[in-house]
Design a protein around this motif. Structure first.
Motif, PDB file in Angstrom:
ATOM      1  N   ARG B 208     -14.602 -12.748  35.497  1.00 32.21           N
ATOM      2  CA  ARG B 208     -15.671 -13.123  34.823  1.00 32.21           C
ATOM      3  C   ARG B 208     -15.626 -13.569  33.689  1.00 32.21           C
ATOM      4  O   ARG B 208     -16.299 -14.600  33.049  1.00 32.21           O
ATOM      5  N   TYR B 209     -14.675 -13.289  32.726  1.00 35.06           N
ATOM      6  CA  TYR B 209     -14.310 -13.675  31.456  1.00 35.06           C
ATOM      7  C   TYR B 209     -13.984 -15.172  31.688  1.00 35.06           C
ATOM      8  O   TYR B 209     -14.337 -15.983  30.869  1.00 35.06           O
ATOM      9  N   GLU B 210     -13.331 -15.604  32.582  1.00 33.30           N
ATOM     10  CA  GLU B 210     -12.940 -16.902  32.786  1.00 33.30           C
ATOM     11  C   GLU B 210     -13.963 -17.620  33.133  1.00 33.30           C
ATOM     12  O   GLU B 210     -14.183 -18.956  32.815  1.00 33.30           O
ATOM     13  N   ARG B 211     -14.875 -17.079  33.887  1.00 33.97           N
ATOM     14  CA  ARG B 211     -16.239 -17.958  34.316  1.00 33.97           C
ATOM     15  C   ARG B 211     -16.857 -18.391  32.971  1.00 33.97           C
ATOM     16  O   ARG B 211     -17.352 -19.370  32.990  1.00 33.97           O
ATOM     17  N   GLU B 212     -17.076 -17.432  32.016  1.00 36.35           N
ATOM     18  CA  GLU B 212     -17.770 -17.443  30.995  1.00 36.35           C
ATOM     19  C   GLU B 212     -17.080 -18.380  29.760  1.00 36.35           C
ATOM     20  O   GLU B 212     -17.655 -18.849  28.943  1.00 36.35           O
ATOM     21  N   GLY B 213     -15.678 -18.670  30.290  1.00 41.91           N
ATOM     22  CA  GLY B 213     -15.166 -19.383  29.046  1.00 41.91           C
ATOM     23  C   GLY B 213     -14.623 -18.450  28.132  1.00 41.91           C
ATOM     24  O   GLY B 213     -14.279 -19.095  26.937  1.00 41.91           O
ATOM     25  N   ASN B 214     -14.678 -17.361  28.189  1.00 37.59           N
ATOM     26  CA  ASN B 214     -14.192 -16.383  27.000  1.00 37.59           C
ATOM     27  C   ASN B 214     -12.659 -16.094  27.229  1.00 37.59           C
ATOM     28  O   ASN B 214     -12.424 -15.062  27.576  1.00 37.59           O
ATOM     29  N   THR B 215     -11.727 -17.227  26.891  1.00 36.34           N
ATOM     30  CA  THR B 215     -10.397 -17.029  26.746  1.00 36.34           C
ATOM     31  C   THR B 215      -9.886 -15.919  26.267  1.00 36.34           C
ATOM     32  O   THR B 215      -8.775 -15.202  26.758  1.00 36.34           O
ATOM     33  N   ARG B 216     -10.342 -15.671  25.204  1.00 37.70           N
ATOM     34  CA  ARG B 216      -9.455 -14.452  24.285  1.00 37.70           C
ATOM     35  C   ARG B 216      -9.572 -13.204  25.042  1.00 37.70           C
ATOM     36  O   ARG B 216      -8.673 -12.728  25.251  1.00 37.70           O
ATOM     37  N   MET B 217     -10.770 -13.043  25.553  1.00 40.40           N
ATOM     38  CA  MET B 217     -11.158 -11.662  26.121  1.00 40.40           C
ATOM     39  C   MET B 217     -10.207 -11.680  27.400  1.00 40.40           C
ATOM     40  O   MET B 217      -9.934 -10.337  28.059  1.00 40.40           O
ATOM     41  N   ALA B 218     -10.417 -12.893  28.318  1.00 38.46           N
ATOM     42  CA  ALA B 218      -9.875 -13.005  29.527  1.00 38.46           C
ATOM     43  C   ALA B 218      -8.294 -12.668  29.217  1.00 38.46           C
ATOM     44  O   ALA B 218      -7.647 -11.893  30.168  1.00 38.46           O
ATOM     45  N   GLU B 219      -7.585 -13.282  28.230  1.00 35.65           N
ATOM     46  CA  GLU B 219      -6.171 -12.992  27.875  1.00 35.65           C
ATOM     47  C   GLU B 219      -5.936 -11.410  27.737  1.00 35.65           C
ATOM     48  O   GLU B 219      -5.056 -10.808  28.207  1.00 35.65           O
ATOM     49  N   LYS B 220      -6.837 -10.794  27.097  1.00 37.10           N
ATOM     50  CA  LYS B 220      -6.680  -9.403  26.635  1.00 37.10           C
ATOM     51  C   LYS B 220      -6.745  -8.423  27.875  1.00 37.10           C
ATOM     52  O   LYS B 220      -5.862  -7.816  28.112  1.00 37.10           O
ATOM     53  N   ALA B 221      -7.783  -8.829  28.774  1.00 42.44           N
ATOM     54  CA  ALA B 221      -7.690  -8.212  29.921  1.00 42.44           C
ATOM     55  C   ALA B 221      -6.687  -8.426  30.995  1.00 42.44           C
ATOM     56  O   ALA B 221      -6.175  -7.463  31.587  1.00 42.44           O
ATOM     57  N   ARG B 222      -6.011  -9.711  30.879  1.00 45.13           N
ATOM     58  CA  ARG B 222      -4.996  -9.860  31.719  1.00 45.13           C
ATOM     59  C   ARG B 222      -3.807  -8.897  31.004  1.00 45.13           C
ATOM     60  O   ARG B 222      -3.030  -8.519  32.081  1.00 45.13           O
ATOM     61  N   ALA B 223      -3.672  -8.826  29.565  1.00 40.86           N
ATOM     62  CA  ALA B 223      -2.440  -8.162  29.316  1.00 40.86           C
ATOM     63  C   ALA B 223      -2.957  -6.540  29.567  1.00 40.86           C
ATOM     64  O   ALA B 223      -2.026  -5.919  30.042  1.00 40.86           O
ATOM     65  N   ASP B 224      -4.196  -6.217  29.563  1.00 38.89           N
ATOM     66  CA  ASP B 224      -4.477  -4.852  30.002  1.00 38.89           C
ATOM     67  C   ASP B 224      -3.815  -4.616  31.565  1.00 38.89           C
ATOM     68  O   ASP B 224      -3.290  -3.622  31.710  1.00 38.89           O
ATOM     69  N   LEU B 225      -4.192  -5.420  32.400  1.00 42.22           N
ATOM     70  CA  LEU B 225      -3.914  -5.473  33.870  1.00 42.22           C
ATOM     71  C   LEU B 225      -2.504  -5.351  34.161  1.00 42.22           C
ATOM     72  O   LEU B 225      -1.920  -4.559  34.643  1.00 42.22           O
ATOM     73  N   ARG B 226      -1.588  -6.249  33.121  1.00 35.63           N
ATOM     74  CA  ARG B 226      -0.167  -5.992  33.270  1.00 35.63           C
ATOM     75  C   ARG B 226       0.267  -4.478  32.842  1.00 35.63           C
ATOM     76  O   ARG B 226       1.112  -4.083  33.570  1.00 35.63           O
ATOM     77  N   GLN B 227      -0.453  -4.059  31.756  1.00 34.34           N
ATOM     78  CA  GLN B 227      -0.071  -2.542  31.606  1.00 34.34           C
ATOM     79  C   GLN B 227      -0.311  -1.619  32.857  1.00 34.34           C
ATOM     80  O   GLN B 227       0.538  -0.840  32.946  1.00 34.34           O
ATOM     81  N   ILE B 228      -1.357  -1.938  33.497  1.00 35.47           N
ATOM     82  CA  ILE B 228      -2.003  -0.889  34.676  1.00 35.47           C
ATOM     83  C   ILE B 228      -0.813  -0.965  35.443  1.00 35.47           C
ATOM     84  O   ILE B 228      -0.165  -0.087  36.300  1.00 35.47           O
ATOM     85  N   VAL B 229      -0.338  -2.483  36.044  1.00 35.84           N
ATOM     86  CA  VAL B 229       0.640  -2.625  37.207  1.00 35.84           C
ATOM     87  C   VAL B 229       2.039  -2.006  36.784  1.00 35.84           C
ATOM     88  O   VAL B 229       2.418  -1.288  37.509  1.00 35.84           O
ATOM     89  N   ASN B 230       2.116  -2.238  35.402  1.00 37.79           N
ATOM     90  CA  ASN B 230       3.623  -1.703  34.976  1.00 37.79           C
ATOM     91  C   ASN B 230       3.579  -0.187  35.156  1.00 37.79           C
ATOM     92  O   ASN B 230       4.711   0.219  35.573  1.00 37.79           O
TER      93      ASN B 230
END
Lengths: 625, 558
Positions: B208-230
């Motif tokens: 969703r963030y990527e669709r909106e072009g909100n790269t900053r929040m997308a990057e944060k969400a990706r970092a969050d996802l990595r923590q969850i997966v880890n």
């Protein structure tokens, strides 16, 4: 059917009946929460339901814990502080949530933890998006608090303040505001629940701030009591302040021209409507406004001037020298002016003006108005004549003055509180500011400054210099037209930022290796007094050196100590004189700019230094002796 | 892998003997004294004591598992009759409503859920163990039903062991049930099983963030996802020794102290020659050569002295060095995302023909040095020893790891039940519950108890802290030097603290068994750790059971 089964069924039905019986109580609770009920019983907040929405978890926990709530809350607080010390933020947020479930109506807790999240925790994260996340958590937290605590306004105000200050005034404000503006989509959390978007109306942070400030104000109106924690005047100024900051921030984002003018107009409207409200003084003994309609203010102001002139004139007749030589003519003139002002003041008073004043003003005014025809009968020359002839005229005038004074007391009290409250929020400055900012010249000047700073950032130094010079030319003209505005601290501070700030003009000059001494530089000289923190008079340095010597040598010869102290006083006085000179010169230059002179073509009068060395010379000779 | 784990075990066993032998002698001596009081004759007392101790050894030889099992079954049946299994209902309820209490930042979600699951199981099982273990024997004794048991050819030791076994089996069963349910619960909430869960939702959020072009929040969400997966992995880390090299090239144990209250991490100044250095031993060279990369994970903290570049953050750089050959490679620089687990894989640069991984590891004999430098001037980068490690294995399986974590809980419960049974042999039910609870609380805060016992904490021991509370005195100021206070301090030092020291020796430190902390953080639990903990648990269980036996024996039951 066995007896046991029968009994069970009866019990079940009983339980069901009890549950059904509680149903009507919901309506009773709704009623208790309604404004009508609370107006009638302002202090009845007995149950959670009357205070605001009920969080079912919280209610369940409180029920289970019973009398152990205090212990549990204490334990959680200790843990929360420990987690904060250890920088375990995610766990801290959970702990805070638990505390709030135990103490849902302890508003200070909501506010403290919201502040903690938005200000302290966010500051501990290095990446901007993490910072933004925690600021948002802090704000959301406060918003949740407002739903659970509907009987008070501080949390609404605080929410507005976070939008206003934490997002709008941070060092990273530009980016934070942008992130907030973009934050318009609903959000999914890791549990798949969709949260409403943080910024559903696509607002600017200042617009959101204004909305929440207004909510707080409306809550106070609804409750019919003054706000907690803050003076009412200051409290009510925030929605308008948010508008003003909105306009300022728009300019910082590069919006100028008509759109900026419209924003300033909106700010002015908000500010005026804030100023035209009545505020109660000392528990409703008196009501004042910060801003009267022009004719009302004119009547009050003339009364004030006339009163002080008449009082001064009457007092000076007690001294014989007032009647001698030139003084007599002056006295006559003073009486004449006083009579004119008082006549105007009485004539201008309309019922609207009297309604502003405290009860009793009507009678006092009518008494003086009945005798107003007397005013034309006074002869200023006779009033300024010594001897019994004059005395009888003066007695007549004094009689009238006493009547007028009875009326003026009401005006005086009104004006006193008007100025006191107005000073609290710097009312006149902001009003004038909005007006000035709307002017096409000001908008143009702001645009030049914006262009200059962006160019400076990019490294186009010459373009920046050019834009700065055009901007300062206009700015000097604007300030020259209104010296009081130019001398206001707020103006000085903002101008100072344009000169000595990170992207300031003086810095630019230094990068270009051009002279940047405000004492001689044609563009800087008109603003010299504004940057004196950065260019203190040279005498002050000597004072610091001498002071250091006094501190380091405690057993100095007392005579020597006295001499140094005297010398310090002289130097300080000289420094102050220099500062004053700079200021006067700046004012003169600004005035000349306002008359249309070009700054670059102006001749800068030199600052005559106050012989800074003469004192030092004296000290040296004394030492020689 | 824990190196020299057998040394741990040996030193532990030695310490065990050092505590148990004197204690045993003391117990025998105490029994003798009690005997003197009871029989008013040293001779009879000596005989009694001898019978007790000798009886123990005789009983040990005659133990019958069938009898113990019968008693255990009896305990289980009795517990079920007392509706102990209602605890499962409570468990179900807690899980139904858990979501209400567990709102958290996305990055910590799984971590919080895993901790929650273990905590809940632990607390509920402690409750079961307490109730079952503390009520059984005292009730039997009170209702005299114990006579029907002791009149049968049953040994006292068997009664204690049977009770213990019963509680243990019951708790094990409940534990397995709860564990399995929790495991499924975790997989479902995270989306690894069946319905969409945290991982899916986070991915959707990123899209969703990527669709909106909100790269900053997308990057944060990706970092969050990595923590969850880890958090859902069992990563096998290899830890190294950390030291700091300051600007003058001197090796130090600690870096710069930036003034944080908790000084776990210490800092290196940016854009100077100072750096932090991890020295790894036992690096699996063969594996990394085969995979052709060395994965490293790390978390750093940033301390800024100026705002500087607020948009991108503080820059850092990793250097890999072979300490044997001196060969080193600079990895690329990167911006630090504070408080997040970051990862860098040391790989071959495709642009160069050289095989850098091979060049680095050649002749290393399993040793590797990783150096961290902060590149942003005026900023500081903070780190602690376990903040950076080499990832030996990406994922050794979350499921197995989860149940290893449960073993830790199981050991805790066994210890608590053994304690409870021991107490219940000579105390009435409420008192036994209180005593066990006290031991439980002490066990959960053993660090604190030990701190008080050794006089290392501010505020002093029992009497001193009492005086401070009553007189509203803070923790740090010296108390006035009056005779009474001197007496109180001496009592603290020579009496109460000694008792506490004894307590720390005798009672188990339950936090040691909370190995699940690693499961929550997504780290592999070394089986050796489980082994060491199990040995320690047996070390505690044995004396508990024996003391229980002695106490039961010394009571005039039949």
């Amino acid at each position: 059917m066995s007896r046991a089964l029968q009994r069970k069924i009866v019990l079940m039905l009983g339980i069901l009946g009890c549950i059904v019986a509680t149903w009507p109580s919901r309506y009773w609770l709704e009623y208790m929460r309604s404004p009508e009920y609370q107006k009638k019983h302002p202090n009845v907040y007995l149950s959670h339901a009357t205070l605001g929405d009920i969080d079912p978890t919280s209610a369940a926990i409180l029920l289970v814990l019973g009398g152990l709530r205090g212990v549990a809350a204490n334990y959680l607080w200790v843990r929360a502080e420990d987690l904060q010390r250890q920088h375990r933020w995610a766990e801290l947020a959970i702990e805070v949530d638990r505390i709030i479930k135990l103490q849902p109506h302890f508003v200070a807790v909501w506010r403290f933890q919201s502040w903690n999240l938005a200000y302290n925790v966010s500051a501990e994260w290095d990446q901007l998006d993490d910072k933004y996340y925690w600021i948002r958590e802090g704000i959301r937290f406060a918003q949740r608090g407002t739903r659970i605590n509907q009987h008070e306004e501080t949390l609404s105000w605080w929410t507005g303040w976070c939008y206003f200050h934490k997002i709008g005034k941070a060092d990273e404000a530009r980016l934070l505001r942008e992130m907030f503006r973009k934050d318009t989509e609903p959000e999914l959390d890791p549990r798949g629940r969709q949260h409403p978007p943080f910024n559903p109306k696509q607002q600017d942070n200042y617009e959101a701030a204004e909305e929440w400030f207004r909510r707080a104000v409306a809550k106070v109106d609804e409750l019919g009591r003054p706000p907690r924690q803050m003076a009412e005047v200051a409290f009510r100024s925030y929605p308008a302040h948010a508008r003003i900051q909105h306009a300022t921030a728009a300019e910082a984002d590069g919006i100028f021209g008509d759109e900026a003018a419209r924003k300033w107009q909106a700010a002015l409207d908000a500010w005026l409507s804030f100023g035209r409200r009545e505020y109660s003084v000392q528990g409703g003994r008196l009501y004042v406004r910060l801003d009267y309609r022009p004719e009302v203010f004119g009547a009050f102001n003339r009364a004030k001037i006339g009163h002080s002139l008449a009082r001064g004139a009457l007092l000076s007749t007690k001294r014989p020298e007032a009647f001698q030589g030139e003084n007599r003519a002056k006295l006559a003139q003073q009486f004449k002016d006083a009579i004119r002002y008082i006549a105007d003041a009485i004539a201008m008073v309309k019922p609207a003006a009297l309604r502003e004043l405290k009860d009793g003003a009507q009678e006092a005014y009518e008494a003086v108005q009945a005798k107003a025809s007397m005013l034309t009968s006074f002869d200023p020359e006779l009033l300024a004549t010594p001897g019994p002839e004059g005395d009888s005229e003066r007695r007549r005038f004094e009689e009238f003055y006493d009547l007028f004074h009875e009326y003026y007391k009401y005006v005086d009290e009104e004006l006193y509180w008007n100025q006191r409250y107005g000073g609290l929020v710097n009312y006149n400055y902001w009003k004038k500011r909005c007006v000035i900012e709307m002017e096409p010249e000001t908008l143009k000047a702001r645009e030049y400054f914006y262009t200059a700073q962006r160019a400076f950032e990019r490294g186009d130094l010459f373009e920046a210099k050019d834009a700065f010079e055009r901007g300062f030319q206009l700015w000097a003209e604007i300030l020259g037209k209104d010296i009081a505005f130019a001398l206001d601290d707020q103006t000085s501070e903002e101008t100072r930022e344009l000169i000595v700030g990170r992207l300031g003009y003086q810095r630019l000059l230094k990068q270009l290796d051009e002279p940047a001494d405000p004492a001689t530089h044609p563009i800087l000289a008109p603003f010299h007094y504004m940057i004196e923190e950065f260019e203190p008079p040279p005498q002050y340095e000597e004072v610091m050196r001498l002071y250091g010597r006094l501190q380091q040598e405690p057993d100095m010869d007392p005579q020597e100590r006295q001499r140094i102290e005297k010398r310090m006083q002289e130097l300080i006085a000289a420094g102050d004189r220099l500062k004053e000179k700079r200021k006067q010169r700046s004012i003169e230059l600004l005035r000349r700019a306002a008359r249309g002179e070009k700054l670059t073509e102006m001749e800068i009068p030199p600052l005559e230094e106050d012989e800074p060395d003469s004192g030092a010379h004296e000290a040296r000779t004394e030492q020689g002796n | 892998m824990m190196t020299n784990w057998w040394e741990h075990v040996l030193s532990g066993v030695a310490r065990w003997f050092a505590v148990v032998l004197p204690s045993a002698i003391a117990v025998v001596a105490l029994t003798f004294l009690v005997g003197i009081v009871r029989f008013r004759s040293p001779g009879r007392s000596a005989k009694w004591t001898f019978e007790l101790v000798f009886g123990l050894f005789a009983d040990l030889g005659r133990l019958s598992f069938a009898r113990i099992w019968a008693l255990a079954l009896h305990t289980i049946k009795e517990s079920i009759r007392r509706r102990v299994l209602l605890v499962l209902v409570v468990f179900g309820f807690i899980f139904l409503f858990a979501g209400w209490f567990l709102d958290t930042a996305p990055a910590a979600q799984v971590k919080v859920y895993v901790s929650f699951v273990y905590r809940t199981i632990g607390i509920l099982l402690f409750l079961v163990a307490l109730l079952v273990a503390c009520t059984g024997l005292p009730a039997d004794i009170q209702r005299k039903t114990i006579h029907t048991v002791v009149t049968k050819p049953v040994l006292r030791l068997e009664i204690v062991l049977g009770r213990f076994l019963g509680v243990a089996v019951l708790c094990t069963g409940i534990l397995l049930l709860m564990g399995t349910v929790s495991y499924i619960y975790l997989l479902r909430t995270t989306g690894l099983l069946g319905s969409a869960g945290a991982i899916d939702f986070m991915q959707e959020q990123i899209r969703r963030y990527e669709r909106e072009g909100n790269t900053r929040m997308a990057e944060k969400a990706r970092a969050d996802l990595r923590q969850i997966v880890n958090s859902l992995k069992a990563r096998v880390p290899l830890y190294g020794d950390l030291d700091f090299i300051d600007e003058r090239g001197q090796v130090k144990e600690k870096g710069v102290d930036v003034g944080f209250e908790v000084t776990r991490r210490s800092f290196i100044p940016g854009a100077t020659s100072a750096y932090a250095r991890w020295h790894f031993r036992g690096v699996p060279v063969e594996k990394f050569l085969a995979e052709n990369r060395i994965p490293v994970e790390f978390t750093f903290e940033v301390f800024r002295t100026t705002k500087q570049d607020v948009e991108r953050g503080v820059k850092a750089e990793l250097t890999f060095r072979n300490p044997r050959t001196g060969y080193y490679v600079l990895s690329s620089t990167f911006y630090v995302r504070e408080n997040y687990m970051l990862r860098k894989d040391f790989e071959d640069d495709p642009a160069t023909p050289e095989n850098e991984v091979k060049a680095l590891l050649d002749g290393s004999q399993g040793e590797l040095v990783v150096e961290v430098r902060c590149l942003s001037p005026d900023q500081y980068l903070g780190m602690a020893q376990d903040d950076l490690y080499i990832l030996v294995e990406e994922d050794a399986g979350f499921g197995v790891n989860f149940f290893k974590g449960l073993v830790g809980v199981w050991l805790q419960v066994l210890l608590v039940s053994a304690l409870a049974i021991t107490f219940s042999t000579f105390l009435s039910t409420p008192v036994a519950i209180l005593a066990t609870l006290t031991a439980l609380i002490c066990g959960q805060f053993m660090d604190f108890v030990a701190g008080v016992a050794l006089g290392q904490l501010h505020g002093g021991g029992l009497l001193e802290s009492l005086i401070r509370i009553v007189t509203h005195e803070n923790l740090l100021r010296r108390l006035p030097d009056t005779p009474w206070i001197r007496v109180a301090l001496a009592l603290d030092h020579y009496f109460f603290n000694r008792i506490l020291q004894g307590v720390t020796l005798v009672l188990p430190d339950l936090t040691q068994y909370s190995v699940w902390v690693n499961v929550a953080r997504g780290f592999y639990i070394d089986p050796i750790v489980i082994l060491i903990r199990s040995v320690a648990a047996v070390g505690y269980l044995l004396p508990f059971v024996l003391v229980g036996y002695l106490m039961l024996r010394s009571r005039e039951i039949a």
